[in-house]
Structures are given as C-alpha cells and as structure tokens.
Motif scaffolding. Structure first.
Motif, PDB file in Angstrom:
ATOM      1  N   ASP A  19      -1.282   4.683   6.152  1.00 16.56           N
ATOM      2  CA  ASP A  19      -1.871   5.345   4.980  1.00 16.56           C
ATOM      3  C   ASP A  19      -2.043   4.379   3.809  1.00 16.56           C
ATOM      4  O   ASP A  19      -2.897   4.610   2.946  1.00 16.56           O
ATOM      5  CB  ASP A  19      -1.018   6.545   4.572  1.00 16.56           C
ATOM      6  CG  ASP A  19      -1.133   7.668   5.585  1.00 16.56           C
ATOM      7  OD1 ASP A  19      -2.165   8.355   5.583  1.00 16.56           O
ATOM      8  OD2 ASP A  19      -0.201   7.825   6.399  1.00 16.56           O
ATOM      9  N   PHE A  20      -1.290   3.312   3.765  1.00 17.03           N
ATOM     10  CA  PHE A  20      -1.517   2.260   2.764  1.00 17.03           C
ATOM     11  C   PHE A  20      -2.794   1.497   3.123  1.00 17.03           C
ATOM     12  O   PHE A  20      -3.612   1.183   2.248  1.00 17.03           O
ATOM     13  CB  PHE A  20      -0.323   1.311   2.711  1.00 17.03           C
ATOM     14  CG  PHE A  20      -0.512   0.143   1.787  1.00 17.03           C
ATOM     15  CD1 PHE A  20      -0.477   0.309   0.407  1.00 17.03           C
ATOM     16  CD2 PHE A  20      -0.740  -1.136   2.290  1.00 17.03           C
ATOM     17  CE1 PHE A  20      -0.655  -0.766  -0.453  1.00 17.03           C
ATOM     18  CE2 PHE A  20      -0.924  -2.220   1.445  1.00 17.03           C
ATOM     19  CZ  PHE A  20      -0.881  -2.032   0.066  1.00 17.03           C
ATOM     20  N   GLN A  21      -2.971   1.234   4.411  1.00 17.56           N
ATOM     21  CA  GLN A  21      -4.165   0.502   4.851  1.00 17.56           C
ATOM     22  C   GLN A  21      -5.432   1.313   4.610  1.00 17.56           C
ATOM     23  O   GLN A  21      -6.483   0.760   4.278  1.00 17.56           O
ATOM     24  CB  GLN A  21      -4.048   0.173   6.345  1.00 17.56           C
ATOM     25  CG  GLN A  21      -2.869  -0.709   6.714  1.00 17.56           C
ATOM     26  CD  GLN A  21      -2.615  -0.727   8.224  1.00 17.56           C
ATOM     27  OE1 GLN A  21      -3.322  -0.070   8.997  1.00 17.56           O
ATOM     28  NE2 GLN A  21      -1.597  -1.465   8.648  1.00 17.56           N
ATOM     29  N   GLN A  22      -5.333   2.648   4.760  1.00 21.25           N
ATOM     30  CA  GLN A  22      -6.525   3.503   4.709  1.00 21.25           C
ATOM     31  C   GLN A  22      -6.832   4.060   3.322  1.00 21.25           C
ATOM     32  O   GLN A  22      -7.891   4.652   3.125  1.00 21.25           O
ATOM     33  CB  GLN A  22      -6.364   4.650   5.704  1.00 21.25           C
ATOM     34  CG  GLN A  22      -6.314   4.187   7.154  1.00 21.25           C
ATOM     35  CD  GLN A  22      -6.114   5.326   8.130  1.00 21.25           C
ATOM     36  OE1 GLN A  22      -5.817   6.455   7.728  1.00 21.25           O
ATOM     37  NE2 GLN A  22      -6.281   5.057   9.423  1.00 21.25           N
ATOM     38  N   SER A  23      -5.905   3.878   2.383  1.00 21.06           N
ATOM     39  CA  SER A  23      -6.113   4.414   1.032  1.00 21.06           C
ATOM     40  C   SER A  23      -6.967   3.464   0.201  1.00 21.06           C
ATOM     41  O   SER A  23      -6.592   2.308  -0.016  1.00 21.06           O
ATOM     42  CB  SER A  23      -4.765   4.628   0.342  1.00 21.06           C
ATOM     43  OG  SER A  23      -4.927   4.808  -1.042  1.00 21.06           O
ATOM     44  N   ALA A  24      -8.097   3.951  -0.283  1.00 22.09           N
ATOM     45  CA  ALA A  24      -8.970   3.122  -1.118  1.00 22.09           C
ATOM     46  C   ALA A  24      -8.255   2.732  -2.408  1.00 22.09           C
ATOM     47  O   ALA A  24      -8.353   1.585  -2.869  1.00 22.09           O
ATOM     48  CB  ALA A  24     -10.267   3.878  -1.430  1.00 22.09           C
ATOM     49  N   GLN A  56      -5.700   0.038  -1.710  1.00 22.29           N
ATOM     50  CA  GLN A  56      -6.295  -1.270  -1.468  1.00 22.29           C
ATOM     51  C   GLN A  56      -6.861  -1.889  -2.740  1.00 22.29           C
ATOM     52  O   GLN A  56      -6.814  -3.119  -2.918  1.00 22.29           O
ATOM     53  CB  GLN A  56      -7.371  -1.154  -0.381  1.00 22.29           C
ATOM     54  CG  GLN A  56      -6.797  -0.862   1.007  1.00 22.29           C
ATOM     55  CD  GLN A  56      -5.742  -1.883   1.425  1.00 22.29           C
ATOM     56  OE1 GLN A  56      -6.007  -3.092   1.447  1.00 22.29           O
ATOM     57  NE2 GLN A  56      -4.546  -1.416   1.754  1.00 22.29           N
ATOM     58  N   ARG A  57      -7.389  -1.065  -3.646  1.00 24.37           N
ATOM     59  CA  ARG A  57      -7.841  -1.603  -4.949  1.00 24.37           C
ATOM     60  C   ARG A  57      -6.648  -2.180  -5.704  1.00 24.37           C
ATOM     61  O   ARG A  57      -6.728  -3.266  -6.286  1.00 24.37           O
ATOM     62  CB  ARG A  57      -8.505  -0.494  -5.777  1.00 24.37           C
ATOM     63  CG  ARG A  57      -9.942  -0.202  -5.410  1.00 24.37           C
ATOM     64  CD  ARG A  57     -10.651   0.617  -6.481  1.00 24.37           C
ATOM     65  NE  ARG A  57      -9.983   1.883  -6.762  1.00 24.37           N
ATOM     66  CZ  ARG A  57     -10.202   3.009  -6.090  1.00 24.37           C
ATOM     67  NH1 ARG A  57     -11.081   3.023  -5.092  1.00 24.37           N
ATOM     68  NH2 ARG A  57      -9.565   4.114  -6.408  1.00 24.37           N
ATOM     69  N   ALA A  77      -5.781  -8.862  -9.081  1.00 27.52           N
ATOM     70  CA  ALA A  77      -5.141 -10.148  -9.399  1.00 27.52           C
ATOM     71  C   ALA A  77      -3.719  -9.927  -9.916  1.00 27.52           C
ATOM     72  O   ALA A  77      -2.799 -10.703  -9.603  1.00 27.52           O
ATOM     73  CB  ALA A  77      -5.977 -10.893 -10.436  1.00 27.52           C
ATOM     74  N   LYS A  78      -3.514  -8.862 -10.685  1.00 24.21           N
ATOM     75  CA  LYS A  78      -2.190  -8.575 -11.258  1.00 24.21           C
ATOM     76  C   LYS A  78      -1.161  -8.329 -10.150  1.00 24.21           C
ATOM     77  O   LYS A  78      -0.041  -8.858 -10.186  1.00 24.21           O
ATOM     78  CB  LYS A  78      -2.281  -7.366 -12.180  1.00 24.21           C
ATOM     79  CG  LYS A  78      -0.970  -7.008 -12.857  1.00 24.21           C
ATOM     80  CD  LYS A  78      -1.141  -5.791 -13.767  1.00 24.21           C
ATOM     81  CE  LYS A  78       0.189  -5.415 -14.418  1.00 24.21           C
ATOM     82  NZ  LYS A  78       0.052  -4.200 -15.262  1.00 24.21           N
ATOM     83  N   THR A  79      -1.544  -7.508  -9.160  1.00 23.23           N
ATOM     84  CA  THR A  79      -0.624  -7.208  -8.060  1.00 23.23           C
ATOM     85  C   THR A  79      -0.334  -8.458  -7.242  1.00 23.23           C
ATOM     86  O   THR A  79       0.817  -8.730  -6.879  1.00 23.23           O
ATOM     87  CB  THR A  79      -1.209  -6.109  -7.157  1.00 23.23           C
ATOM     88  OG1 THR A  79      -1.402  -4.928  -7.923  1.00 23.23           O
ATOM     89  CG2 THR A  79      -0.282  -5.818  -5.988  1.00 23.23           C
ATOM     90  N   ALA A 130       3.008   1.130  -4.287  1.00 21.32           N
ATOM     91  CA  ALA A 130       2.173   1.109  -3.088  1.00 21.32           C
ATOM     92  C   ALA A 130       2.382   2.367  -2.243  1.00 21.32           C
ATOM     93  O   ALA A 130       1.426   2.963  -1.730  1.00 21.32           O
ATOM     94  CB  ALA A 130       2.497  -0.136  -2.275  1.00 21.32           C
ATOM     95  N   LEU A 131       3.642   2.775  -2.103  1.00 25.45           N
ATOM     96  CA  LEU A 131       3.953   3.918  -1.236  1.00 25.45           C
ATOM     97  C   LEU A 131       3.540   5.244  -1.871  1.00 25.45           C
ATOM     98  O   LEU A 131       3.258   6.213  -1.159  1.00 25.45           O
ATOM     99  CB  LEU A 131       5.436   3.904  -0.882  1.00 25.45           C
ATOM    100  CG  LEU A 131       5.827   2.740   0.054  1.00 25.45           C
ATOM    101  CD1 LEU A 131       7.336   2.548   0.099  1.00 25.45           C
ATOM    102  CD2 LEU A 131       5.264   2.959   1.460  1.00 25.45           C
ATOM    103  N   ARG A 132       3.490   5.313  -3.199  1.00 26.26           N
ATOM    104  CA  ARG A 132       2.945   6.516  -3.863  1.00 26.26           C
ATOM    105  C   ARG A 132       1.455   6.650  -3.517  1.00 26.26           C
ATOM    106  O   ARG A 132       0.965   7.756  -3.248  1.00 26.26           O
ATOM    107  CB  ARG A 132       3.123   6.416  -5.378  1.00 26.26           C
ATOM    108  CG  ARG A 132       4.549   6.492  -5.871  1.00 26.26           C
ATOM    109  CD  ARG A 132       5.042   7.914  -5.988  1.00 26.26           C
ATOM    110  NE  ARG A 132       6.388   7.971  -6.561  1.00 26.26           N
ATOM    111  CZ  ARG A 132       7.130   9.069  -6.592  1.00 26.26           C
ATOM    112  NH1 ARG A 132       6.667  10.205  -6.092  1.00 26.26           N
ATOM    113  NH2 ARG A 132       8.341   9.048  -7.122  1.00 26.26           N
TER     114      ARG A 132
END
Length: 689
Positions: free
Chosen positions: A219-224, A227-228, A233-235, A260-262
């Motif tokens: 779900d981290f990979q698939q969440s737009a 991924q943004r 750059a900050k992340t 990220a997990l939220r």
C-alpha cells in the motif's frame, strides 16, 4: 528456633528468608523487606478454597494422581484437549488416578458436589524441549548474533529492518551459516522512540513496529500520496541523513516511518472487504484478541497524550482516570477512536507478516535453526501490559539483582515482576501466551536470565536493591510447559545462564533439554586457565561475547575499561585491578589458543606484545568453531574489528546504549575478503568437528 508468624507467611508466599551473597556467605532478609513484599503481593484474599489447585502439571511419565480435599463424594468430569470426555466419582481425601490414555496437552477437570463446581486445568508435558533433527543427529551449526537495529544497508531508513534481516539470512546461508540470533523484537513505545532498550518492552507478545521495511509495504508502493512524499527532496534528505548517522536516531526514523505508514494506511482502508489482504488482516485481529486491541489502543493513546504533554511519557504519568485500560475514560476513547486503534493493529500485522517472510526465507535456504528470538525477563513499569493487566504484575516492586562486588547496592531494573500466584490461578495462561507469541516463526528462543523460571530478586518500590529478596516461581511446572510449547512449535530453547546460577536449576535446565550459554571470556577455571574446546558441553551455544560485554577487539585492547574510565563508571583507583585482571585474561587466552593449535607454533606467546590483528581474530574464531558446543554464535562486530560496545550495563545517560551501528553496510560486509575468509574458516571447522 521457633519460626515466627511473619517468617511462616513469607515462606508460604514464596519469599526466601535467606540468600547466598557473592562471597558465598548466607545473608538473612530483614523483617521490613518481608513485610513490604507481603504487602506488594496482597495475598489476603485469593478466593474460596477449592478441593483442588487451579492447575497441576504432570511431566513425562510421572504418576498422574490427585487427592481432592474435603469430605463426601465428588462427581468428576475430565474433558481432554482433543474432546474426549471421562467421568466418575471420587471420595474426598482419597487418591484419584487420572484416566488414560491422556496425551500431552491442556485438559480440563471439573469436580462437582451438589450445586457447587470447581474447575482445574491439567497439563501433561514432555520432559525435554525440541531439538531440530540436524542437531539431534550430532551436527554442529553456527550463525550470527545480530542486534537488528545496528544493521546498515543501502536501502534502510536509518535502522536495521526486516528487509535487512532477509538480506542477512540470504548472505549468511551462502557462507554456510545456519541461523541469525536477534535482540528482543518486543513492542516498544512509538510515541517515545528514544526509550529504546529492547529489554524494557511495552509488551512481550507484540513486535517493535520500527523494524517494518516500509518499501516492501504494497500500500506504500501503490499510494500516489505516499510516493509523492517519498520522492520529495525533503524526504530524501531526511532519509539519507538518518541512514548516514553513526548512531540510530530513533526519533527521526520513527517520524519518517509513521508518516509513510499513515499514507499507506489511507490506501489500505478503502480496499474491498473481500480483498485477500483484508481478510488475512481481519483474521489476524481476531486471533490477537484483547491483547492486540489494547496494545494498539495504548500506542494510539500514548501518541495522543504525548503530543499534548511531553511529560505524559506513559500511563503512570497520565491522569488517574486513564491509568487502566478498563476505566470509563479509556473505554470512551476507544469507542471514539476505532480507526486509530485499527491503524496500530495494522502495523502489528505488517511487522508479523514481514518477520514471517524472514522465517520462510531461512527455511527455503535449508537452515535448521534459521531464526532465534530473545525473550526479555519482563516489561517496563509504563508498559501496555501493566496498563491492561495490572493484576498479573506486582506494580509496587521491581525485578533486580542482589548486591555484588561491582554493585554494592544491587541492581534495580524497573521491571514489575509477574505474580506467580496469579499465574497459577490462571492456569499459567499468561506464560503460555507469551511463549507462543515468541516461538512463532523461529527455530529457537533464547530466554534472558533463565534463572527467572526458578526465582527472581524482588525489590519493593522506593527501596534500593539491597533491600530485596528472592521470590520463588514454580520452576518444574514452567519447565514442563516450556517443553510442551517447544515441541509443539518446533522451537528449541536456549537459556541465558550467565552470572550467579543457583545449583538447583543447573540440572533442571540440562534435563529439560535447554541449551546453556558459554561465553569465551567467562570460560575460565579456578586456576585462571581457559577451558579447551573439548571441555565445552554439547548442549550449549558458544560465543566470544554478548551485547552486554566488550567486543572481541574491545576486550583485547581494553576498550571497555578505557570507556568506563572516560564516562566515570569506576570510582577512584577501582579500574587499576581490572586492567591487571584483563592482562592476565589475555595471556591465559593466548595460552589456550596455542594449546588448541588455533595459532601457528611460530606465533608470539606474550599477550602484552601482541596487538589485535586479522590473524589473531581468525585464531579466536577458529578456536570457537572447534568447541564441542552444538551451536556457535558470532557477532558481526567481531568480523569487522569494532571496539565500541552496543550497551554499557549500569549506564543511562553516560553512553548512547542500543544505538551504535555497524561500521559497514551489509553489502560491503559480505563482499569483504577478510570476512569471507573468516566465515569460510568457521564453516569448515564446524563441519570437521
């Protein structure tokens, strides 16, 4: 001399009236300590007397007989674990033999007389713990002892994670290794990530969610949105900074992972309820029951309260209306925050799924032990477990250790002990649940301070540790249950039996099939000579060191003593005798290396003129590989020649414990020529012996 009523009450409660000090002398417990511990136990009302105890454990082929107390005739019914029912009658005070065949497991006996009924759990156990077939056949195996948070890699977010563990297993198996031994993976405190000791957990039944490899979460990979955020750059700067830090920055890592997990949770929630992953998650939640629910509630509530007031570090610092999971205020909060609780349950699900994948990888690579977990001796005062189940823990006492030479006031660990009387009243279910949770997805369980199965040093709250006393635990019952769960989960057991080990438990552990721990530094005889490899017992795991002791290079260079001086651990001239002792230990170790043929005959024989080198490092590892111990655990720190320790016992603020990373990432460690040479030597010697 006639025993006083106070002494009788203390003895009945399991409080030992004496203990043997470090000099071998018998010391008496003060009356003040006896009274304080009796008050802590609060044993005044344990309910109405029953004709039978709440639980009885029969081990091996012991006679399975009971004697119900009381008068008259009782009707009995025995329901076995597999559903068979036996019944009959028995006279009070008469010997009653249980029906057979009654296999190993958990059975229920009910006595009735008129309208009264009494229930008793009967547990039938094997005598010995599980041993993998390869070890039963006499094979000797080796593995790596890893503090997971210390691992570096090109992909982690500043702390070793389950993705790194997968890579470690793959690489180690390729070098001939059989297992990775881990620090306790118990749940800690996401709202207080800097409280990082794996031996002071929030729960021993759930996992530390900081070890989730976020990049693997679908779900981290698939969440737009995720991924943004990830590609900003900050992340990227924040992750790179955390990854490059010499010490684990728990606050930074936890903040990154929770953000990220939220995002990932927001992607997971709208999934169709019939989605396979959602069904598995729902089953996980149902299986976790109240324990998982209130672990998640505590994590969510602690995060909220900490955000409002930094002093609200845990439930002991919360307002009184919030200090127990069953209080009305807490129940209202839970009702209003179902989604928040589900989020924290989901994180436990992700952690369990990823750890399970690590176990599966170890099995596909043919590892006989694969993974071993570490069971801490207790939970912290401000833990989710004490918040949810305060009856089980004696909150006005702490586990510790009696005075010794290095600690004249003893040790106070801040871990409320489990009450053995409550454990028995519940048919040992808390102990069983804890074992099952920690034997899941692994081939071995290391029990920290295994002497706790026999006794624990209880210290009344507000007192120094020299004002404590030993409290007895039902060791034979606990060992029987340990053997039963070990066999059922196919998980061998290793007992951390370093330090002062009471004589009465040594044979009990050995006869139960529990492996002893043999640390090279401690394997000296009374004359100062080190034991040769053939003097190590088969039923043991050997290692050079542990997380509480100096690394191999640190020991040889006396780095631990120099660090202790620097941070003020040794008052006055106390360190000088330790340096003298270390010089004698080094010489004795060098002597046994020559005696065992681990060093060439031409190698120097004076330890004070021999610095640590790759050649000496290889020799010590060769010596360890030749020991008779069935298992051998090696530390990556020693492969790399590191000197700084991961933990300095007796320190809190003087040294950054549980934070020191390895000096090289995994990708470099297993490409390192010297490391590959060392591991090849170990693997060859283990097979040859």
């Amino acid at each position: 001399m006639k025993e006083s009523s106070l002494d009788k009450a203390a003895r009945a409660a399991g409080i030992s009236l004496h203990f043997t000090d470090v000099n071998g002398e018998i010391q008496s417990i003060s009356d003040e300590t006896k009274r304080a511990l009796l008050a802590v136990m609060d044993n005044a009302d344990r309910g109405k007397k029953s004709p039978l105890p709440p639980v009885v454990v029969f081990s091996g082929r012991t006679k399975r007989q009971l004697t119900p107390r009381g008068r008259g005739v009782y009707h009995w019914q025995l329901r076995s674990e597999n559903g068979n029912v036996f019944e009959g009658e028995v006279q009070g005070e008469a010997l009653f033999t249980l029906p057979s065949p009654l296999g190993q497991g958990y059975h229920q006996l009910t006595l009735s007389q008129g309208r009264q009924q009494w229930h008793m759990r009967i547990i039938v156990t094997p005598r010995r713990c599980y041993l993998p077939p390869a070890l039963r056949a006499g094979e000797k195996r080796w593995g790596a002892l890893v503090q997971l948070y210390t691992l570096r890699s090109a992909t982690n977010w500043g702390i070793g994670d389950f993705g790194d563990l997968q890579q470690m297993l793959e690489q180690l198996a390729a070098q001939g290794g059989d297992f990775v031994g881990l620090n306790p993976l118990h749940a800690l405190y996401p709202a207080s990530p800097d409280f990082a000791s794996p031996y002071s957990p929030s729960s021993r039944r759930w996992l530390n969610i900081i070890y989730i490899d976020v990049a693997q979460v679908v779900d981290f990979q698939q969440s737009a949105a995720a991924q943004r955020w990830w590609k900003s750059a900050k992340t990227q700067r924040a992750v790179a900074k955390a990854r490059d830090e010499e010490w684990v920055d728990y606050d930074a890592v936890m903040a990154l992972k929770l953000t990220a997990l939220r995002h990932a949770w927001a992607q997971f929630q709208p999934r169709d309820k019939d989605d396979e992953d959602k069904r598995v998650f729902a089953a996980f939640v149902q299986e976790g029951g109240d324990s998982l629910y209130y672990q998640a509630a505590y994590d969510g509530l602690q995060a909220e309260r900490r955000a409002e007031n930094a002093q609200h570090w845990g439930w002991p610092a919360w307002p009184e209306d919030w200090r127990n999971s069953q209080l009305p205020e807490v129940q209202r909060w839970c009702e209003q925050h179902k989604d928040e609780i589900a989020f924290w349950q989901w994180l436990q699900y992700l952690a369990q799924q990823q750890f399970s994948r690590c176990w599966q990888i170890s099995q596909t690579r043919g590892m006989s032990v694969g993974l071993y977990r570490d069971l801490a001796v207790g939970v912290a005062e401000g833990s989710a477990e004490t918040w949810h189940d305060p009856e089980l823990y004696r909150l006005h006492a702490s586990v510790g250790a009696p005075p010794d030479r290095l600690g004249p006031l003893g040790q106070y660990w801040g871990l409320p002990p489990m009450d053995p009387h409550v454990m028995q009243a519940r048919g040992y279910q808390p102990f069983i649940d804890m074992l099952r949770a920690n034997m899941r997805d692994c081939g071995a369980l290391r029990i920290d301070h295994v002497m706790s199965l026999l006794r624990l040093w209880w210290v009344p709250a507000g007192e120094t540790a020299d004002k404590g006393a030993y409290v007895a635990y039902p060791v034979e019952d606990l060992l029987g249950i340990l053997a039963l769960e070990s066999q059922r989960q196919r998980c061998m057991v290793i007992g951390e039996d370093l330090g002062t080990v009471p004589k009465e438990i040594v044979s009990l552990l050995r006869n139960s099939g529990i492996f002893s721990w043999k640390v090279l530094w401690f394997e000296q005889q009374h004359d100062g000579k080190y034991r040769t490899p053939d003097e190590y017992p088969r039923q043991s795991i050997a290692s050079a060191s542990t997380h509480d002791l100096p690394t191999l290079s640190g020991f040889w260079e006396a780095g631990d003593l120099l660090l202790g001086e620097k941070i003020g651990l040794y008052p006055g001239d106390a360190v000088q005798p330790l340096h003298q002792q270390r010089a004698a230990q080094k010489q004795a170790l060098l002597n046994v290396l020559h005696q065992a043929g681990s060093l060439p005959v031409s190698s120097p024989r004076q330890a004070d003129k021999l610095p640590m080198s790759p050649r000496l490092n290889q020799a010590i590892h060769r010596f360890l590989a030749n020991t008779h111990s069935t298992l051998l655990g090696l530390q990556p720190e020693d492969w790399l020649g590191m000197t700084t320790p991961v933990n300095v016992p007796g320190t809190v603020d003087q040294y950054p414990n549980w934070r020191r990373k390895l000096t090289q990432p995994l990708e470099e460690i297993f490409a390192n020529t010297e490391v590959k040479k060392l591991l090849k030597t170990v693997s060859q010697q283990r097979k040859a012996n």
